[in-house]
Design a protein around this motif. Structure first.
Motif, mmCIF file in Angstrom:
data_model
loop_
_atom_site.group_PDB
_atom_site.id
_atom_site.type_symbol
_atom_site.label_atom_id
_atom_site.label_comp_id
_atom_site.label_asym_id
_atom_site.label_seq_id
_atom_site.Cartn_x
_atom_site.Cartn_y
_atom_site.Cartn_z
ATOM 1 N N ASP A 163 0.842 -1.192 0.000
ATOM 2 C CA ASP A 163 0.000 0.000 0.000
ATOM 3 C C ASP A 163 0.881 1.247 0.000
ATOM 4 O O ASP A 163 0.901 2.028 0.951
ATOM 5 C CB ASP A 163 -0.931 -0.013 1.202
ATOM 6 C CG ASP A 163 -1.993 1.084 1.125
ATOM 7 O OD1 ASP A 163 -2.068 1.758 0.072
ATOM 8 O OD2 ASP A 163 -2.725 1.270 2.108
ATOM 9 N N VAL A 164 1.599 1.428 -1.094
ATOM 10 C CA VAL A 164 2.503 2.569 -1.212
ATOM 11 C C VAL A 164 1.728 3.881 -1.178
ATOM 12 O O VAL A 164 2.134 4.848 -0.511
ATOM 13 C CB VAL A 164 3.316 2.465 -2.517
ATOM 14 C CG1 VAL A 164 4.211 3.675 -2.696
ATOM 15 C CG2 VAL A 164 4.145 1.181 -2.525
ATOM 16 N N VAL A 173 7.611 8.221 14.148
ATOM 17 C CA VAL A 173 6.452 7.321 14.138
ATOM 18 C C VAL A 173 6.440 6.344 12.966
ATOM 19 O O VAL A 173 5.598 5.444 12.926
ATOM 20 C CB VAL A 173 5.132 8.135 14.137
ATOM 21 C CG1 VAL A 173 5.024 8.987 15.389
ATOM 22 C CG2 VAL A 173 5.021 9.005 12.876
ATOM 23 N N VAL A 174 7.355 6.511 12.003
ATOM 24 C CA VAL A 174 7.271 5.662 10.824
ATOM 25 C C VAL A 174 7.478 4.190 11.133
ATOM 26 O O VAL A 174 6.821 3.326 10.533
ATOM 27 C CB VAL A 174 8.272 6.110 9.733
ATOM 28 C CG1 VAL A 174 7.854 7.430 9.129
ATOM 29 C CG2 VAL A 174 9.681 6.172 10.265
ATOM 30 N N GLU A 175 8.369 3.889 12.068
ATOM 31 C CA GLU A 175 8.630 2.480 12.348
ATOM 32 C C GLU A 175 7.399 1.791 12.925
ATOM 33 O O GLU A 175 7.130 0.628 12.619
ATOM 34 C CB GLU A 175 9.817 2.344 13.297
ATOM 35 C CG GLU A 175 11.155 2.759 12.701
ATOM 36 C CD GLU A 175 11.477 2.007 11.427
ATOM 37 O OE1 GLU A 175 11.208 0.796 11.349
ATOM 38 O OE2 GLU A 175 11.987 2.634 10.473
ATOM 39 N N LYS A 176 6.648 2.493 13.743
ATOM 40 C CA LYS A 176 5.419 1.915 14.294
ATOM 41 C C LYS A 176 4.310 1.863 13.241
ATOM 42 O O LYS A 176 3.546 0.906 13.168
ATOM 43 C CB LYS A 176 4.939 2.735 15.485
ATOM 44 C CG LYS A 176 5.660 2.421 16.796
ATOM 45 C CD LYS A 176 4.954 3.133 17.942
ATOM 46 C CE LYS A 176 5.572 2.751 19.281
ATOM 47 N NZ LYS A 176 4.875 3.392 20.410
ATOM 48 N N GLY A 177 4.240 2.892 12.426
ATOM 49 C CA GLY A 177 3.115 3.010 11.497
ATOM 50 C C GLY A 177 3.223 2.196 10.236
ATOM 51 O O GLY A 177 2.216 1.857 9.609
ATOM 52 N N LYS A 178 4.437 1.817 9.868
ATOM 53 C CA LYS A 178 4.617 1.196 8.558
ATOM 54 C C LYS A 178 3.978 -0.179 8.435
ATOM 55 O O LYS A 178 3.696 -0.645 7.328
ATOM 56 C CB LYS A 178 6.101 1.109 8.225
ATOM 57 C CG LYS A 178 6.885 0.109 9.074
ATOM 58 C CD LYS A 178 8.345 0.105 8.689
ATOM 59 C CE LYS A 178 9.141 -0.943 9.484
ATOM 60 N NZ LYS A 178 10.574 -0.921 9.123
ATOM 61 N N SER A 179 3.722 -0.830 9.542
ATOM 62 C CA SER A 179 3.177 -2.190 9.486
ATOM 63 C C SER A 179 1.807 -2.250 8.812
ATOM 64 O O SER A 179 1.391 -3.303 8.329
ATOM 65 C CB SER A 179 3.090 -2.787 10.894
ATOM 66 O OG SER A 179 2.217 -2.015 11.707
ATOM 67 N N ALA A 180 1.106 -1.119 8.787
ATOM 68 C CA ALA A 180 -0.228 -1.088 8.168
ATOM 69 C C ALA A 180 -0.159 -1.134 6.644
ATOM 70 O O ALA A 180 -1.187 -1.325 5.991
ATOM 71 C CB ALA A 180 -0.978 0.166 8.613
#
Length: 387
Positions: free
Chosen positions: A101-102, A122-129
């Motif tokens: 989902d780019v 926050v990117v490391e936490k958020g990227k899993s989505a």
């Protein structure tokens, strides 16, 4: 002098093929001999009596009333393969967008910044989505192995994918373009059963409308990802939305957005960018102009969608170009009329396509106007011109 009407902006490199010495070209031309068009809709356009050909700078001809053209003796050309590389590249992009989902991830990053959040934190936490599978070692099903489909199939192999192909009308030339490692199947069901990704490369017609529907989707793998850069009508939107909601289809990428499909969860809608590269537009314009020019000047037909391909080297002093129905005795009647006038046929070729046929006759001496009139009245002949 030939009059050519342009119904859209046609790349200059294509228009340059039509010299000012022999052609008047523009969007305000009247009583045109030929039309150059891209996407303009011609279904309600009133053809002038002098119109002989329409050249579409692109592959699809849904915007052209092909059957009306056939009945009127107007040859319709398209440019298969001229935009193939552009579409191939976007197909690879679409497959990647179907995997990860780019677009959603990029929008999420911008939204965090707009909210005043330090995005790097926050990117490391958020990227899993937004994660998704790689293309490597997955199976791609290519439905339609023409100019574009063959390129997609071959490049998918170089990405480490296993590739299945299906095309009930696979030509010898198309088959020769395919890498030997591509598994060409005779039934769509075999492709559906094996593919993790499916990409459509079919023309749109009654026989292909809603090729992807509920019944077809039910035969596919769970979580299949589907790409459609060919024609919107190949997919039943309602069935696709239901499959996305159930999870049967993981992602659908389409180059043909409309209000029904665009906002559905799991849809990536692209604004018809398949052939939107300057290289593609140049290639299509050059190919369309060359085909139109060769037909008007020499009577040769190449890449017509409604009449057969007929190409013959010039010989003799006059050439008769005859558009007619595919019925018996037309050729015999033409040659009888010429023979009665003492005109020798230097060369002749004829081919048919469905209900229609096209004949070129090169003669060794000028044909009398009365004979030309008599040939035009032969039963089955739609139109004839002498060049």
């Amino acid at each position: 002098m030939y009059n050519i009407k342009t119904m859209n902006k046609i790349a200059a490199v294509g228009l340059e093929r039509l010299s000012a010495e022999h052609y008047t070209v523009g969007d305000d031309v009247a009583n045109e001999d030929g039309i150059l068009v891209r996407s303009a809709k011609l279904h309600d356009y009133v053809f002038p009596d002098n119109l002989w050909a329409i050249a579409r700078a692109g592959a699809g001809v849904n915007n052209i009333p092909v059957e009306r053209c056939s009945e009127s003796g107007v040859v319709v050309f398209n440019t298969p393969g001229a935009n193939a590389n552009a579409v191939k590249e976007l197909v690879i992009c679409a497959m990647l967008l179907a995997s990860r989902d780019v677009i959603g991830g990029a929008a999420w990053v911008k939204a965090r910044v707009a909210d005043g959040v330090e995005v790097a934190d926050v990117v490391e936490k958020g990227k899993s989505a937004f994660v998704g599978p790689e293309l490597y070692r997955k199976t791609l099903g290519v439905v339609g192995l023409g100019a574009i489909g063959a390129l997609v199939a071959n490049i998918a192999l170089s990405l480490g994918m296993e590739v299945y192909g299906y095309d009930p009308y696979l030509s010898v030339d198309a088959a020769l373009r395919l890498d030997r490692h591509i598994k060409v199947v005779k039934e769509l069901d075999a492709l559906y059963a094996n593919a993790d990704y499916i990409t459509l490369h079919l023309p749109y017609m009654d026989a292909t409308k809603h090729t992807v529907n509920a019944a077809a989707i039910s035969k596919m793998k769970d979580g299949v990802r589907i790409v459609n850069l060919a024609r919107g009508g190949l997919v039943n939107n309602a069935d696709m939305i239901a499959a996305l909601q159930s999870g049967k289809v993981a992602r659908y990428v389409t180059d043909f957005p409309d209000n029904e499909i665009t906002l559905a969860e799991g849809v990536v809608a692209i604004p018809h960018l398949g052939a939107s590269t300057p290289e593609s537009e140049d290639n299509c314009a050059v190919m369309a102009a060359n085909q139109l020019k060769d037909f008007l000047e020499n009577g040769n037909v190449k890449n017509s969608v409604n009449f057969p391909n007929v190409i013959m080297e010039r010989s003799g002093v006059q050439r008769l170009c005859v558009i007619h129905r595919n019925v018996p005795a037309v050729l015999a009647n033409i040659t009888i009329q010429l023979s009665n006038d003492g005109v020798n046929v230097e060369n002749m070729t004829n081919k048919s396509k469905g209900d229609y046929a096209y004949t070129i006759v090169d003669v060794g001496s000028p044909v009398d106007e009365s004979v030309i009139h008599d040939i035009r009245t032969v039963p089955g002949i739609i139109r004839m011109r002498v060049i």
